[in-house]
Design a protein around this motif. Structure first.
Motif, PDB file in Angstrom:
ATOM      1  N   ASP A 164       0.814  -1.216   0.000  1.00 30.06           N
ATOM      2  CA  ASP A 164       0.000   0.000   0.000  1.00 30.06           C
ATOM      3  C   ASP A 164       0.847   1.265   0.000  1.00 30.06           C
ATOM      4  N   ASP A 165       1.943   1.260   0.748  1.00 31.69           N
ATOM      5  CA  ASP A 165       2.793   2.450   0.813  1.00 31.69           C
ATOM      6  C   ASP A 165       3.371   2.793  -0.556  1.00 31.69           C
ATOM      7  N   GLU A 166       3.753   1.764  -1.312  1.00 31.91           N
ATOM      8  CA  GLU A 166       4.316   2.010  -2.634  1.00 31.91           C
ATOM      9  C   GLU A 166       3.237   2.500  -3.597  1.00 31.91           C
ATOM     10  N   TRP A 167       2.044   1.936  -3.514  1.00 36.42           N
ATOM     11  CA  TRP A 167       0.933   2.455  -4.328  1.00 36.42           C
ATOM     12  C   TRP A 167       0.693   3.928  -4.031  1.00 36.42           C
ATOM     13  N   ARG A 168       0.690   4.268  -2.745  1.00 34.81           N
ATOM     14  CA  ARG A 168       0.453   5.668  -2.359  1.00 34.81           C
ATOM     15  C   ARG A 168       1.576   6.570  -2.865  1.00 34.81           C
ATOM     16  N   ARG A 169       2.818   6.095  -2.764  1.00 34.64           N
ATOM     17  CA  ARG A 169       3.949   6.920  -3.219  1.00 34.64           C
ATOM     18  C   ARG A 169       3.846   7.219  -4.703  1.00 34.64           C
ATOM     19  N   TYR A 170       3.522   6.224  -5.495  1.00 32.18           N
ATOM     20  CA  TYR A 170       3.409   6.440  -6.935  1.00 32.18           C
ATOM     21  C   TYR A 170       2.285   7.416  -7.260  1.00 32.18           C
ATOM     22  N   PHE A 171       1.159   7.267  -6.576  1.00 33.67           N
ATOM     23  CA  PHE A 171       0.038   8.163  -6.845  1.00 33.67           C
ATOM     24  C   PHE A 171       0.367   9.590  -6.384  1.00 33.67           C
ATOM     25  N   GLU A 172       1.020   9.691  -5.254  1.00 33.78           N
ATOM     26  CA  GLU A 172       1.387  11.006  -4.722  1.00 33.78           C
ATOM     27  C   GLU A 172       2.326  11.744  -5.670  1.00 33.78           C
ATOM     28  N   VAL A 173       3.372  11.067  -6.134  1.00 38.94           N
ATOM     29  CA  VAL A 173       4.381  11.720  -6.966  1.00 38.94           C
ATOM     30  C   VAL A 173       3.892  11.913  -8.405  1.00 38.94           C
ATOM     31  N   ASN A 174       3.282  10.892  -8.976  1.00 40.06           N
ATOM     32  CA  ASN A 174       2.965  10.933 -10.408  1.00 40.06           C
ATOM     33  C   ASN A 174       1.650  11.627 -10.734  1.00 40.06           C
ATOM     34  N   VAL A 175       0.738  11.687  -9.766  1.00 37.77           N
ATOM     35  CA  VAL A 175      -0.582  12.259 -10.045  1.00 37.77           C
ATOM     36  C   VAL A 175      -0.855  13.500  -9.197  1.00 37.77           C
ATOM     37  N   LEU A 176      -0.760  13.372  -7.885  1.00 33.17           N
ATOM     38  CA  LEU A 176      -1.154  14.485  -7.023  1.00 33.17           C
ATOM     39  C   LEU A 176      -0.248  15.703  -7.178  1.00 33.17           C
ATOM     40  N   THR A 177       1.031  15.505  -7.520  1.00 28.46           N
ATOM     41  CA  THR A 177       1.877  16.684  -7.750  1.00 28.46           C
ATOM     42  C   THR A 177       1.356  17.489  -8.941  1.00 28.46           C
ATOM     43  N   ALA A 178       0.880  16.799  -9.971  1.00 27.54           N
ATOM     44  CA  ALA A 178       0.308  17.503 -11.122  1.00 27.54           C
ATOM     45  C   ALA A 178      -0.964  18.244 -10.729  1.00 27.54           C
ATOM     46  N   VAL A 179      -1.797  17.612  -9.906  1.00 25.59           N
ATOM     47  CA  VAL A 179      -3.014  18.266  -9.435  1.00 25.59           C
ATOM     48  C   VAL A 179      -2.668  19.533  -8.655  1.00 25.59           C
ATOM     49  N   ARG A 180      -1.683  19.443  -7.769  1.00 28.18           N
ATOM     50  CA  ARG A 180      -1.290  20.603  -6.959  1.00 28.18           C
ATOM     51  C   ARG A 180      -0.797  21.754  -7.837  1.00 28.18           C
ATOM     52  N   MET A 181       0.025  21.431  -8.814  1.00 26.04           N
ATOM     53  CA  MET A 181       0.569  22.470  -9.677  1.00 26.04           C
ATOM     54  C   MET A 181      -0.522  23.121 -10.536  1.00 26.04           C
ATOM     55  N   ILE A 182      -1.425  22.306 -11.066  1.00 25.29           N
ATOM     56  CA  ILE A 182      -2.523  22.860 -11.857  1.00 25.29           C
ATOM     57  C   ILE A 182      -3.399  23.750 -10.974  1.00 25.29           C
ATOM     58  N   ARG A 183      -3.662  23.304  -9.769  1.00 22.79           N
ATOM     59  CA  ARG A 183      -4.477  24.096  -8.841  1.00 22.79           C
ATOM     60  C   ARG A 183      -3.798  25.420  -8.504  1.00 22.79           C
ATOM     61  N   ALA A 184      -2.468  25.408  -8.481  1.00 20.63           N
ATOM     62  CA  ALA A 184      -1.726  26.623  -8.142  1.00 20.63           C
ATOM     63  C   ALA A 184      -1.688  27.620  -9.289  1.00 20.63           C
ATOM     64  N   TYR A 185      -1.605  27.135 -10.546  1.00 24.27           N
ATOM     65  CA  TYR A 185      -1.340  28.047 -11.665  1.00 24.27           C
ATOM     66  C   TYR A 185      -2.492  28.219 -12.648  1.00 24.27           C
ATOM     67  N   LEU A 186      -3.402  27.260 -12.726  1.00 29.90           N
ATOM     68  CA  LEU A 186      -4.477  27.384 -13.708  1.00 29.90           C
ATOM     69  C   LEU A 186      -5.389  28.589 -13.461  1.00 29.90           C
ATOM     70  N   PRO A 187      -5.757  28.912 -12.219  1.00 35.11           N
ATOM     71  CA  PRO A 187      -6.627  30.077 -12.024  1.00 35.11           C
ATOM     72  C   PRO A 187      -6.033  31.366 -12.587  1.00 35.11           C
ATOM     73  N   GLY A 188      -4.726  31.577 -12.407  1.00 33.72           N
ATOM     74  CA  GLY A 188      -4.090  32.772 -12.943  1.00 33.72           C
ATOM     75  C   GLY A 188      -4.090  32.784 -14.460  1.00 33.72           C
ATOM     76  N   MET A 189      -3.862  31.623 -15.068  1.00 34.76           N
ATOM     77  CA  MET A 189      -3.913  31.535 -16.525  1.00 34.76           C
ATOM     78  C   MET A 189      -5.294  31.919 -17.041  1.00 34.76           C
ATOM     79  N   ILE A 190      -6.328  31.378 -16.396  1.00 31.69           N
ATOM     80  CA  ILE A 190      -7.704  31.661 -16.814  1.00 31.69           C
ATOM     81  C   ILE A 190      -8.004  33.151 -16.655  1.00 31.69           C
ATOM     82  N   GLU A 191      -7.572  33.722 -15.552  1.00 25.78           N
ATOM     83  CA  GLU A 191      -7.810  35.147 -15.307  1.00 25.78           C
ATOM     84  C   GLU A 191      -7.130  36.014 -16.362  1.00 25.78           C
ATOM     85  N   ARG A 192      -5.921  35.620 -16.781  1.00 25.59           N
ATOM     86  CA  ARG A 192      -5.187  36.403 -17.785  1.00 25.59           C
ATOM     87  C   ARG A 192      -5.636  36.086 -19.213  1.00 25.59           C
ATOM     88  N   GLY A 193      -6.390  35.012 -19.388  1.00 21.76           N
ATOM     89  CA  GLY A 193      -6.923  34.668 -20.698  1.00 21.76           C
ATOM     90  C   GLY A 193      -5.952  33.966 -21.623  1.00 21.76           C
TER      91      GLY A 193
END
Length: 264
Positions: A103-132
């Protein structure tokens, strides 16, 4: 085809080596202010120094931080408060018998390969949308479509990237922001060299090992060789440009014909 990204800020996660480094170099050569990310400050500074020479650019920013942690994510967002181009390249992979992945290895892969992308999109996509205007590109893999028996945990996370890319493209609909993924095929990086040797043995020369690997483990490749990181970068630079304004929600293949389908 002339691509000019002058005046744009690009952040490439996991860009101190391999595909990420090649993408950062390509974006820098196109004129973007390019932000380099890795877990450690020393490796990031070293990559920035190499990029100055390789890409001939002084518009480079060091953005160290482990994106699998809250503290690391905060450090990167502090170093790069806004980005016009976000490339989610960070990922881990490795061979493991499916029934021995805990389970720990499954979580590590999901955390690094998927959730990091979610975090980055959540951080930068709103500004992109606002600027058009903005570009988000996630680096997926042929393993998202053809799940490898020797690393199904990796394949699952890359399939998840295709889904989240499509979902966030819908969230950005009509805003002038595009969100796409790139399905990268078997690519020649240092990590893949180690992976190849683990599968075929270390006594062969690299050229022989590569041929055996492609013949025995990736026989459906039409290219019949490993892809070079720069070949992945070319697609990413295009998707990051104004020329790709009508391409969004897509999964574009740079897989050497590995995936045996007309569509992903």
């Amino acid at each position: 085809m002339h691509i000019d990204l002058s005046g744009r800020t690009a952040l490439v996660t996991g860009s101190t080596q391999g595909i990420g480094y090649a993408i950062a170099a390509g974006l820098a050569r196109a004129g973007a202010r390019t932000c380099v990310n890795g877990r450690g400050a020393a490796s990031v500074e070293e990559a920035v120094a190499r990029l100055r020479a390789d890409a001939g650019s002084d518009h480079l920013v060091a953005a160290p931080g482990d994106l699998a942690t809250d503290r690391g994510t905060e450090a990167v967002v502090t170093a790069v408060p806004e980005a016009d181009i976000l490339v989610n390249n960070l990922g881990v992979f490795g061979v493991a018998p499916p029934l021995e992945i805990d389970d720990d290895e499954w979580r590590r892969y999901f955390e690094v390969n998927v959730l990091t992308a979610v975090r980055m999109i959540r951080a930068y996509l709103p500004g992109m949308i606002e600027r058009g205007w903005g570009r988000v590109v996630c680096i997926a893999s042929d393993s998202a479509v053809v799940i490898p028996a020797e690393m199904i945990h990796y394949g699952l996370t890359k399939t998840s990237l295709l889904a989240l890319t499509r979902g966030f493209a819908k969230a950005a609909a009509g805003s002038g922001v595009t969100v796409n993924s790139v399905i990268a095929g078997p690519t020649h990086t240092g990590g893949v060299e180690d992976f190849v040797r683990d599968l075929v043995g270390g006594e062969l020369s690299w050229d022989e090992a590569q041929r055996v690997f492609m013949r025995e483990h990736r026989p459906q490749s039409l290219l019949q060789r490993l892809i070079e990181p720069e070949e992945i970068a070319h697609m990413v630079v295009y998707l990051s440009s104004p020329l790709a304004s009508a391409t969004t929600g897509g999964a574009l293949r740079v897989d050497g014909g590995y995936v045996d389908a007309i569509l992903p």
